[in-house]
Design a protein around this motif. Structure first.
Motif, short mmCIF file in Angstrom:
data_model
loop_
_atom_site.label_atom_id
_atom_site.label_comp_id
_atom_site.label_asym_id
_atom_site.label_seq_id
_atom_site.Cartn_x
_atom_site.Cartn_y
_atom_site.Cartn_z
N ASN A 101 20.67 30.06 34.07
CA ASN A 101 19.74 30.29 32.87
C ASN A 101 19.27 31.75 32.77
OD1 ASN A 101 18.25 30.91 35.33
ND2 ASN A 101 16.60 29.43 35.17
N SER A 102 20.28 32.44 33.22
CA SER A 102 20.15 33.84 32.98
C SER A 102 21.49 34.76 32.74
CB SER A 102 19.54 34.61 34.43
OG SER A 102 19.78 36.03 34.22
N ALA A 103 21.33 35.37 31.63
CA ALA A 103 22.57 36.00 31.01
C ALA A 103 23.02 37.18 32.05
CB ALA A 103 22.28 36.63 29.76
N GLN A 104 22.28 37.86 32.68
CA GLN A 104 22.24 38.93 33.71
C GLN A 104 22.89 38.13 34.82
OE1 GLN A 104 19.08 41.10 35.41
NE2 GLN A 104 19.97 42.62 35.82
N ARG A 105 22.53 37.33 35.14
CA ARG A 105 23.21 36.51 36.49
C ARG A 105 24.53 36.04 36.07
NH1 ARG A 105 20.01 31.57 38.60
NH2 ARG A 105 18.27 33.05 38.86
N GLU A 106 24.76 35.47 35.05
CA GLU A 106 26.22 35.17 34.46
C GLU A 106 26.96 36.21 34.44
OE1 GLU A 106 27.86 32.25 33.24
OE2 GLU A 106 26.00 31.06 33.88
N TRP A 107 26.34 37.52 33.85
CA TRP A 107 27.28 38.64 34.05
C TRP A 107 27.72 39.24 35.43
CZ3 TRP A 107 30.38 41.45 31.04
CH2 TRP A 107 30.88 42.75 31.35
N ARG A 108 26.72 39.17 36.22
CA ARG A 108 27.07 39.44 37.64
C ARG A 108 28.14 38.75 38.22
NH1 ARG A 108 21.12 40.74 40.30
NH2 ARG A 108 20.87 42.52 38.92
N ILE A 109 28.21 37.24 37.99
CA ILE A 109 29.12 36.44 38.40
C ILE A 109 30.56 36.82 37.88
CG2 ILE A 109 29.81 33.95 38.59
CD1 ILE A 109 26.65 33.29 38.59
N GLU A 110 30.52 36.85 36.68
CA GLU A 110 31.82 37.27 35.83
C GLU A 110 32.38 38.42 36.22
OE1 GLU A 110 33.62 35.06 34.23
OE2 GLU A 110 32.08 33.57 34.39
N LEU A 111 31.54 39.49 36.62
CA LEU A 111 32.14 40.91 37.17
C LEU A 111 32.51 40.75 38.46
CD1 LEU A 111 32.05 43.43 35.80
CD2 LEU A 111 29.66 44.14 36.62
N ALA A 112 32.09 39.93 39.28
CA ALA A 112 32.51 40.00 40.77
C ALA A 112 34.11 39.87 40.98
CB ALA A 112 31.83 38.75 41.29
N GLY A 113 34.56 39.05 40.29
CA GLY A 113 36.37 39.10 40.38
C GLY A 113 36.94 40.48 40.08
N PRO A 114 36.71 40.97 38.88
CA PRO A 114 37.34 41.92 38.24
C PRO A 114 36.82 43.09 39.20
CG PRO A 114 36.64 40.87 36.53
CD PRO A 114 36.19 40.17 37.72
N VAL A 115 35.73 43.41 39.52
CA VAL A 115 35.12 44.11 40.50
C VAL A 115 36.16 44.24 41.80
CG1 VAL A 115 33.55 45.32 41.83
CG2 VAL A 115 33.08 45.13 39.53
N PHE A 116 36.25 43.17 42.43
CA PHE A 116 37.01 42.93 43.59
C PHE A 116 38.49 43.21 43.51
CE2 PHE A 116 40.12 40.46 45.83
CZ PHE A 116 40.24 40.83 46.94
N ASN A 117 39.20 43.02 42.41
CA ASN A 117 40.57 43.36 42.31
C ASN A 117 40.56 44.82 42.00
OD1 ASN A 117 40.68 40.43 40.47
ND2 ASN A 117 42.13 40.83 42.18
N PHE A 118 39.74 45.57 41.20
CA PHE A 118 39.88 46.89 41.03
C PHE A 118 39.57 47.73 42.45
CE2 PHE A 118 38.02 51.01 39.99
CZ PHE A 118 38.96 51.74 39.32
N LEU A 119 38.52 47.41 43.13
CA LEU A 119 38.42 48.07 44.44
C LEU A 119 39.46 47.72 45.58
CD1 LEU A 119 34.54 47.38 44.82
CD2 LEU A 119 35.81 49.48 44.19
N PHE A 120 39.98 46.42 45.50
CA PHE A 120 41.08 46.18 46.39
C PHE A 120 42.36 46.65 46.04
CE2 PHE A 120 44.07 42.45 47.88
CZ PHE A 120 44.09 43.04 49.26
N GLY A 121 42.61 46.97 44.49
CA GLY A 121 43.85 47.69 44.26
C GLY A 121 43.73 49.21 44.44
N LEU A 122 42.58 50.10 44.38
CA LEU A 122 42.28 51.04 44.89
C LEU A 122 42.82 51.30 46.33
CD1 LEU A 122 39.29 52.48 42.82
CD2 LEU A 122 41.74 52.80 42.51
N CYS A 123 42.36 50.42 47.35
CA CYS A 123 42.50 50.32 48.63
C CYS A 123 43.91 50.38 48.75
CB CYS A 123 41.79 49.21 49.25
SG CYS A 123 40.06 49.59 49.38
N LEU A 124 44.77 49.47 48.18
CA LEU A 124 46.07 49.22 48.46
C LEU A 124 46.99 50.60 47.85
CD1 LEU A 124 46.46 45.53 47.14
CD2 LEU A 124 46.93 46.42 49.38
N TYR A 125 46.62 51.14 46.83
CA TYR A 125 47.00 52.42 46.47
C TYR A 125 46.92 53.43 47.53
CZ TYR A 125 48.36 51.52 41.54
OH TYR A 125 48.59 50.84 40.42
N VAL A 126 45.78 53.55 48.07
CA VAL A 126 45.45 54.57 49.14
C VAL A 126 46.53 54.45 50.34
CG1 VAL A 126 43.83 55.26 50.85
CG2 VAL A 126 43.21 55.07 48.62
N GLY A 127 46.51 52.84 50.70
CA GLY A 127 47.46 52.54 51.79
C GLY A 127 48.90 52.79 51.53
#
Length: 166
Positions: A101-127
């Motif tokens: 019932n909250s657009a902000q909540r939906e946005w946070r849920i949708e953002l979680a996947g790409p944020v994970f991939n971006f941060l994980f990708g950066l960690c892999l590049y450093v590795g």
């Protein structure tokens, strides 16, 4: 007609499944790495080294897609939304959850996947950088580099406003 579904993960009443197309794309990625991309990028490796890099890179991409969906799942759970299931298919995923019932909540849920991939990708590049500096150039640094590139690409693609991306 739907393809048979394979159960990937079950956790606290929710399940992650995949269609056979997901596994078919995985096989196509594996063969593309083994017979196309890796021999082009890395000359003079043995056939076994190409296979090792292709298998681990493809498995890592599959893990990244599953972890991407789990990031959505845990974000939803932490915000009080109970997802019931998610399905991986050819080039994306669908998550089934009650409407928030909250657009902000939906946005946070949708953002979680790409944020994970971006941060994980950066960690892999450093590795990959440190593996290369320590002399583990092939196959370790190569695998980490390609997985980093795949995760950053997945994060960017998920911001495109087209189906099936987030």
């Amino acid at each position: 007609m739907h393809s048979p579904r394979v159960s990937v993960i079950r956790y606290k009443g929710a399940k992650l499944t995949s269609g056979m197309g997901f596994w078919g794309v995985g096989l196509a990625i594996l063969l593309s790495f083994r017979f196309g991309l890796l021999p082009f990028w890395y000359e003079n490796l043995s056939g076994d080294e190409y296979w090792v890099m292709a298998i681990f890179t493809t498995a890592g991409i599959g893990f990244s897609l599953i972890a991407h969906n789990l990031a959505h799942f845990f974000a939803a759970k932490s915000l009080g939304v109970a997802p019931t299931s998610a399905r991986l298919f050819l080039f994306g995923d669908l998550t089934f959850a009650p409407e928030s019932n909250s657009a902000q909540r939906e946005w946070r849920i949708e953002l979680a996947g790409p944020v994970f991939n971006f941060l994980f990708g950066l960690c892999l590049y450093v590795g990959a950088y440190y593996a290369d500096k320590r002399g583990f150039r092939y196959p370790t640094a190569g695998i980490l580099f390609h997985l980093g590139a795949a995760n950053i690409t997945l994060a960017i693609l998920n911001f495109l406003p087209i189906f099936p991306f987030d």
